[in-house]
Structures are given as C-alpha cells and as structure tokens.
Design a protein around this motif. Structure first.
Motif, short mmCIF file in Angstrom:
data_model
loop_
_atom_site.label_atom_id
_atom_site.label_comp_id
_atom_site.label_asym_id
_atom_site.label_seq_id
_atom_site.Cartn_x
_atom_site.Cartn_y
_atom_site.Cartn_z
N SER A 90 0.84 -1.19 0.00
CA SER A 90 0.00 0.00 0.00
C SER A 90 0.88 1.24 0.00
O SER A 90 2.06 1.17 0.34
N PRO A 91 0.33 2.42 -0.37
CA PRO A 91 1.14 3.64 -0.38
C PRO A 91 1.76 3.97 0.96
O PRO A 91 2.80 4.59 1.04
N VAL A 100 3.38 10.98 2.06
CA VAL A 100 2.32 10.06 2.47
C VAL A 100 2.47 9.67 3.94
O VAL A 100 1.52 9.72 4.71
N LEU A 273 -4.47 12.55 -0.37
CA LEU A 273 -4.16 11.15 -0.66
C LEU A 273 -4.46 10.79 -2.11
O LEU A 273 -3.73 10.00 -2.72
N ARG A 274 -5.51 11.38 -2.67
CA ARG A 274 -5.83 11.11 -4.08
C ARG A 274 -4.71 11.61 -4.98
O ARG A 274 -4.35 10.96 -5.97
N ASP A 277 -1.52 9.39 -4.52
CA ASP A 277 -1.67 8.03 -5.01
C ASP A 277 -0.87 7.81 -6.29
O ASP A 277 -0.41 6.70 -6.56
N SER A 278 -0.68 8.87 -7.06
CA SER A 278 0.10 8.77 -8.29
C SER A 278 1.59 9.00 -8.06
O SER A 278 2.39 8.81 -8.98
N PRO A 280 3.53 8.05 -4.71
CA PRO A 280 3.66 7.66 -3.30
C PRO A 280 5.04 7.89 -2.71
O PRO A 280 5.19 7.89 -1.49
#
Length: 363
Positions: A90-91, A100, A273-274, A277-278, A280
């Motif tokens: 996960s990130p 993050v 976070l969105r 997400d690209s 991390p």
C-alpha cells in the motif's frame, strides 16, 4: 447342577445390529481417490485439503482445526499457494519521510470557526524575520524568479525585473515592478493564513503567526490570477491547474502543517491522498535561507528629487506625516515615497491595496 443362562434374542441382537451398522457405515458416494480414503496413503487429519475445509476464521464453528502434518509433497507447494494471495504494498508502506507517511502523523479534525481572523493577526506583512535587511516578498521573488535585475543601492534586495516559470499554470510570466504590473506575480501562502487560523493558528502567539506568514517553506511566487482564485482554499477545494505540479504542491502543504502542528479535515486529507496516489514516493520540500543578491545585473535608477514631484491632489496631512498625500501611488513613488505597511504606516490607508498583501505603493 449348572444352570444355563437364559439368553433372550432381542437382548443379544440389539447391540450386535448397532455394532454392525456403525462399522459398515460408509457413504456409497464416497470418492475412493479422495484424502478421506486409505488409498491416498494419508489420514484425514494430516491432509492440507481437509484442514482448509474448515477455515479457522469461521466464527460459526466450534470444532478445532487440525494442524497440517508433514507431507510427502515437494517443498514449496504451500509457499507458492500463499504467495498468490499476498496483499500488494500500500502507499503507506513507502519509506519514512515522504509526504504520504508524514500525512499519517497529522491530526484529522473539523474546521474551527473563522471568527476573529484578520491578516493583521499574522503580523506585519512581509516582515524581515530572518534579519537579512530585506522584506520577505523580495526574498521569495529573488528565490523563484530567473534573469533577475535588482535595484542598485538595496544591497541586492529589491527585484525590479525577472522571469517566472509559474508552477501553477506552467506559463512563463515576465515580472516588472510597478503599480500596474507587480500584481502579475504574487506571493502565495501555500497553506493560506485563514486556513491556518481555522486549523490551530488562532491559539498561537503573535510571534509564531508572524514566523508562519513569512516562512519560505510556505511561500511561492506564482501567477497572480491563480493566486486570487485559490483564495484561502485547502487541497479539498483548490489544486493547481497544472497537474504535473500537484504532487509537490500538496507535499509542501503537508510539510508546513507538520512543522507548525496544524491539522487537516477529513475531506482535505482524502484530497491529498488522491493526489499522492500517483506519486507515493513524493518527498517533502525544505524552506532554507534566501540569500541577498543573485541578479545578473542591477538597474541604476536616478535619485528622486522633490522639485519634480507633482502637486498633491488633496491638502497635506498633519505635520507628523512624511508623505504629502499624493493622488496615486504612482505619484508617491515618483517622488520617492513608499512602500507603506498596513498597521504600521498611516499612509497605508490613503492608497488602494489592490493585491491585498498589506503593502501599498510598492516600488
């Protein structure tokens, strides 16, 4: 005389029938090749398949699940089965110190009321907090602009011209200092002062708020109209139009909020976070010290003389004032006056602060 026992057929046949029925009770449909038969060479309790038939995580069963015994199958069979179901990283599993992982340490709360907010609560606009002899606005212009031309006699402080490669729009903007041109490039508080006020800053001291408002970590020279559209929005309500810069933009917001102990709202955290997400592995920026100078040349401006100043459009103010109250900032600048700071110089209220930065009649 020996008496023979009196056997009763019902008494004898009953247990016998039950014994025969139990010992011979094998379903007709049983698969002779399954792990339940003796042909496989393994008992039911030693079979991995039999073990998986009753998952330990099933809360409805009360039967114990047998531990799998050693098997004659080749080593690695169970390992290969497990590896196919292993969760993907996960990130939040990226290295410490990234945006993050830092965001995970920032508290999530609701937005406090804006009651009591005023720009003056964050001290003098563009104060010289680093004591280098130059205001913060010019410090950031020197840091972010290229092809600088600095004004002579200012010890490498005041920026007259330069080129900005705007991070928000991706356009190139030519900066020229002047009453009608300076606003093309503005200094953005990446975490807006009003946003900070509603997420913890109202409890700070005035010194802390002044340091926050002038911290290079929280400041960027950007396209003026984009800065106006952003206003005091956070990541949930505004992001730079240029998508390529959004990762570094939200990372800077995370770094600032972490440094000053500010919180984020749940919507703001989700928006950040969105974006991350690209990217991390996006790192955090650092503020650093902005040094004086750095321009490729200096403009030599003639010293202003009082004899060439235009006549004031209104009657002069009280004798304690230094500015004879010109009709426009252009006239005041031509006579060598300005800039004026809100809450410090009385002349500030005589002129229009078009970019609302607490500074008027900038030269």
């Amino acid at each position: 005389m020996i008496l023979r026992p009196d056997f009763s057929w019902p008494t004898v046949l009953g247990p016998l029938v039950i014994t025969l029925a139990v010992s011979g009770c094998v379903p007709a449909s049983a698969d002779p090749g399954s792990d339940s038969g003796s042909a496989s060479g393994r008992s039911t309790t030693s079979s991995p398949a039999a073990t998986r038939a009753l998952p330990a995580s099933d809360p409805s069963t009360t039967e114990p699940v047998a531990e799998p015994a050693a098997s004659s199958e080749p080593a690695g069979t169970a390992t290969s089965t497990t590896s196919t179901t292993a969760p993907s990283p996960s990130p939040t599993s990226v290295r410490p110190g990234t945006a993050v992982t830092t965001l995970a340490a920032i508290p999530v709360k609701g937005r406090a009321p804006r009651t009591g907010y005023d720009r003056a609560e964050f001290g003098q606009a563009w104060a010289d907090v680093d004591r280098n002899g130059c205001d913060t606005r010019n410090d950031i212009l020197r840091r972010d602009l290229r092809q600088l031309v600095l004004k002579a006699g200012t010890r490498g402080c005041l920026v007259l011209r330069g080129t900005l490669h705007d991070p928000y729009t991706g356009t190139t903007i030519r900066f020229v200092r002047g009453q009608s041109t300076s606003t093309a490039v503005q200094i953005d508080h990446v975490v807006a002062l009003s946003d900070a006020w509603q997420k913890g800053a109202q409890k700070w001291t005035s010194q802390q708020r002044t340091a926050f408002a002038n911290d290079p970590l929280n400041l960027l020279a950007v396209d003026g109209p984009s800065n106006q559209r952003k206003s005091d929005g956070d990541a949930a309500t505004w992001l730079p139009p240029r998508k390529a810069t959004r990762c570094s933009y939200v990372a800077r917001q995370v770094a600032v909020k972490r440094r000053y102990g500010l919180w984020v709202t749940s919507a703001e955290r989700a928006a950040i976070l969105r974006v991350l997400d690209s990217c991390p592995t996006q790192g955090l920026p650092s503020g650093g010290v902005v040094r004086l100078g750095g321009g490729t040349g200096e403009a030599v401006a003639p010293a202003p003389t009082r004899s060439t100043a235009p006549k004031p459009s209104v009657a002069p103010p009280a004798a304690s004032a230094t500015d004879p109250r010109f009709g426009t900032c252009r006239e005041a600048n031509a006579a060598g006056y300005g800039p004026y700071r809100r809450g410090v110089d009385p002349e500030y209220d005589w002129y229009q602060d078009r970019d609302h930065d607490g500074l008027v009649c900038e030269r």
